[in-house]
Motif scaffolding. Structure first.
Motif, short mmCIF file in Angstrom:
data_model
loop_
_atom_site.label_atom_id
_atom_site.label_comp_id
_atom_site.label_asym_id
_atom_site.label_seq_id
_atom_site.Cartn_x
_atom_site.Cartn_y
_atom_site.Cartn_z
N VAL A 92 14.43 27.71 31.81
CA VAL A 92 14.26 26.43 32.51
C VAL A 92 12.80 26.18 32.88
CG1 VAL A 92 14.92 25.10 34.55
CG2 VAL A 92 16.63 26.48 33.37
N ALA A 93 12.08 27.21 33.25
CA ALA A 93 10.68 27.02 33.62
C ALA A 93 9.87 26.44 32.46
CB ALA A 93 10.07 28.34 34.09
N LEU A 94 10.15 26.90 31.24
CA LEU A 94 9.46 26.38 30.07
C LEU A 94 9.90 24.95 29.76
CD1 LEU A 94 9.38 29.49 27.70
CD2 LEU A 94 7.42 28.34 28.73
N VAL A 95 11.17 24.68 29.95
CA VAL A 95 11.66 23.31 29.77
C VAL A 95 10.96 22.36 30.73
CG1 VAL A 95 13.68 21.80 29.85
CG2 VAL A 95 13.89 24.11 28.89
N GLU A 96 10.83 22.78 31.98
CA GLU A 96 10.16 21.95 32.98
C GLU A 96 8.69 21.74 32.61
OE1 GLU A 96 11.34 20.36 35.50
OE2 GLU A 96 13.34 21.19 35.79
N ARG A 97 8.04 22.77 32.09
CA ARG A 97 6.65 22.62 31.65
C ARG A 97 6.54 21.62 30.51
NH1 ARG A 97 4.57 28.43 30.32
NH2 ARG A 97 3.07 27.15 29.15
N LEU A 98 7.48 21.68 29.58
CA LEU A 98 7.49 20.72 28.48
C LEU A 98 7.65 19.30 29.01
CD1 LEU A 98 7.64 20.30 25.32
CD2 LEU A 98 10.11 20.19 25.66
N LEU A 99 8.54 19.12 29.97
CA LEU A 99 8.74 17.79 30.56
C LEU A 99 7.49 17.32 31.29
CD1 LEU A 99 12.40 18.17 31.87
CD2 LEU A 99 11.63 17.00 29.79
N ASP A 100 6.78 18.25 31.93
CA ASP A 100 5.52 17.90 32.59
C ASP A 100 4.52 17.38 31.56
OD1 ASP A 100 6.53 18.72 35.05
OD2 ASP A 100 5.55 20.68 35.00
N GLU A 101 4.42 18.07 30.42
CA GLU A 101 3.49 17.65 29.38
C GLU A 101 3.89 16.28 28.81
OE1 GLU A 101 0.71 18.86 28.60
OE2 GLU A 101 0.73 20.91 29.37
N ALA A 102 5.17 16.10 28.56
CA ALA A 102 5.63 14.82 28.03
C ALA A 102 5.33 13.68 29.00
CB ALA A 102 7.12 14.89 27.73
N LYS A 103 5.49 13.95 30.28
CA LYS A 103 5.19 12.93 31.29
C LYS A 103 3.71 12.63 31.32
CE LYS A 103 6.29 11.75 36.08
NZ LYS A 103 7.02 12.20 37.31
N GLN A 104 2.89 13.66 31.25
CA GLN A 104 1.44 13.48 31.26
C GLN A 104 0.99 12.64 30.06
OE1 GLN A 104 -0.88 14.37 33.51
NE2 GLN A 104 -2.58 13.61 32.25
N GLU A 105 1.62 12.89 28.91
CA GLU A 105 1.25 12.19 27.68
C GLU A 105 1.95 10.84 27.54
OE1 GLU A 105 -1.10 13.26 25.68
OE2 GLU A 105 -1.38 15.06 26.91
N GLN A 106 2.84 10.51 28.49
CA GLN A 106 3.64 9.29 28.42
C GLN A 106 4.35 9.21 27.07
OE1 GLN A 106 0.94 6.05 29.42
NE2 GLN A 106 1.11 6.48 31.59
N CYS A 107 5.02 10.30 26.75
CA CYS A 107 5.65 10.47 25.45
C CYS A 107 7.17 10.60 25.61
CB CYS A 107 5.09 11.70 24.75
SG CYS A 107 5.95 12.17 23.23
N PRO A 108 7.93 9.58 25.26
CA PRO A 108 9.39 9.71 25.32
C PRO A 108 9.90 10.62 24.21
CG PRO A 108 8.78 7.60 24.36
CD PRO A 108 7.50 8.24 24.82
N ILE A 109 10.87 11.45 24.53
CA ILE A 109 11.43 12.37 23.55
C ILE A 109 12.95 12.24 23.56
CG2 ILE A 109 9.52 14.00 23.77
CD1 ILE A 109 11.30 15.75 25.54
N THR A 110 13.57 12.77 22.52
CA THR A 110 15.03 12.86 22.47
C THR A 110 15.40 14.33 22.47
OG1 THR A 110 15.25 10.78 21.24
CG2 THR A 110 17.11 12.33 21.14
N VAL A 111 16.23 14.73 23.42
CA VAL A 111 16.65 16.12 23.56
C VAL A 111 18.11 16.24 23.13
CG1 VAL A 111 16.90 18.09 25.10
CG2 VAL A 111 15.04 16.45 25.46
N PHE A 112 18.34 16.97 22.04
CA PHE A 112 19.69 17.30 21.61
C PHE A 112 20.09 18.56 22.37
CE2 PHE A 112 18.22 14.50 18.33
CZ PHE A 112 19.35 13.80 17.95
N VAL A 113 20.77 18.35 23.47
CA VAL A 113 20.98 19.44 24.43
C VAL A 113 22.22 20.25 24.07
CG1 VAL A 113 22.38 18.08 26.05
CG2 VAL A 113 20.96 19.95 26.90
N VAL A 114 22.14 21.55 24.30
CA VAL A 114 23.29 22.44 24.17
C VAL A 114 24.13 22.31 25.43
CG1 VAL A 114 24.03 24.85 23.89
CG2 VAL A 114 22.01 24.01 22.66
#
Length: 271
Positions: A92-114
């Motif tokens: 989860v900590a790495l997922v949160e870091r990824l979300l932080d980066e996406a927010k910083q870059e203003q980059c919408p993503i699609t997550v195919f979640v398990v």
């Protein structure tokens, strides 16, 4: 939280799987380059050849035919959009870091979640939605779907669908099978339709980040494959991917492209 754990436990008992910690390492073994570069319509009832559909309208509005889902591995090549998609699980900590980066870059993503991971980490899923990202179905326990029978495939798809609905209030629009690198079998495609997903999403750019080759390799491999309409396969829960994301987004925009969600790439479904 008690309700979340109750649903998770019930689903685990039904599937006969281990606890959610089995997914902590993230998706693995699900990479490989998708060979189909365009939207592929379902096979003919008699098992005939698969026609290739390349028009923008077909890619945008692809849906089930004769009870078999359409398979889409990229959007319209004439467009200027790119979908960065992520197989959602892992630390989860790495997922949160990824979300932080996406927010910083203003980059919408699609997550195919398990689904199993989402049930164990509902707050992370809710943050994804709050941050403007799109969530979709990537099975409940992330098995190799091509090795399973119809009943087990159905349980995997509906299990994640129900997890999405329970945690987020929506089953999502898209399904991506786990452990399948090219066009899925008609068995999988038909079970996708039965579960409420008339379109199955693949990808046509795969840097194999789940093998942890390092941020430089993830970035360079992704950038090498970029094109209008690309659907990129990435994974949450991998440090190299987190570090590579700003470079990937910068490269997308430097080429006059723009990162969008899969729904924005493909457009609304046919009425």
């Amino acid at each position: 939280m008690e309700r979340d754990q109750e649903v998770l436990t019930r689903r685990q008992l039904l599937l006969g799987v281990a606890g959610a910690g089995a997914l902590a390492a993230g998706c693995s073994g699900g990479g490989g380059h998708a060979s189909a570069p365009t939207t592929t319509a379902p096979g003919a009832p008699g098992g005939g050849a698969l026609p290739t559909v390349t028009t923008m309208a077909s890619a945008a509005g692809a849906g089930a035919v004769d009870g078999v889902a359409a398979y889409v591995s990229n959007g319209p090549a004439t467009g200027r959009s790119v979908a960065l998609t992520f197989h959602g699980s892992g630390e989860v900590a790495l997922v949160e870091r990824l979300l932080d980066e996406a927010k910083q870059e203003q980059c919408p993503i699609t997550v195919f979640v398990v689904g199993q991971w989402l049930m164990a980490n509902p707050a992370a899923g809710r943050r994804m939605v709050a941050d403007g990202h799109e969530l979709a179905n990537h099975t409940f326990t992330h098995p190799s779907l091509s090795r399973l029978g119809a009943a087990a495939v159905a349980t995997e798809i509906t299990g994640c669908r129900d997890a999405l609905g329970h945690v987020l209030g929506s089953p999502g629009r898209w399904f991506r099978p786990s452990g399948v690198e090219t066009r899925p079998s008609d068995l999988i495609l038909s079970q996708s339709v039965a579960a409420g997903y008339p379109t199955v999403i693949g990808f046509d750019v795969d840097p194999m980040d789940y093998k942890d080759p390092g941020a430089d390799a993830v970035a360079s491999r992704t950038i090498a494959g970029l094109h209008g309409g690309a659907i990129v396969s990435l994974h949450t829960g991998h440090a190299g991917t987190v570090a590579a994301l700003p470079r990937i987004v910068a490269a997308v925009r430097s080429r006059g492209l723009e990162p969008v969600t899969v729904s924005d790439l493909l457009g609304p479904p046919h009425p």
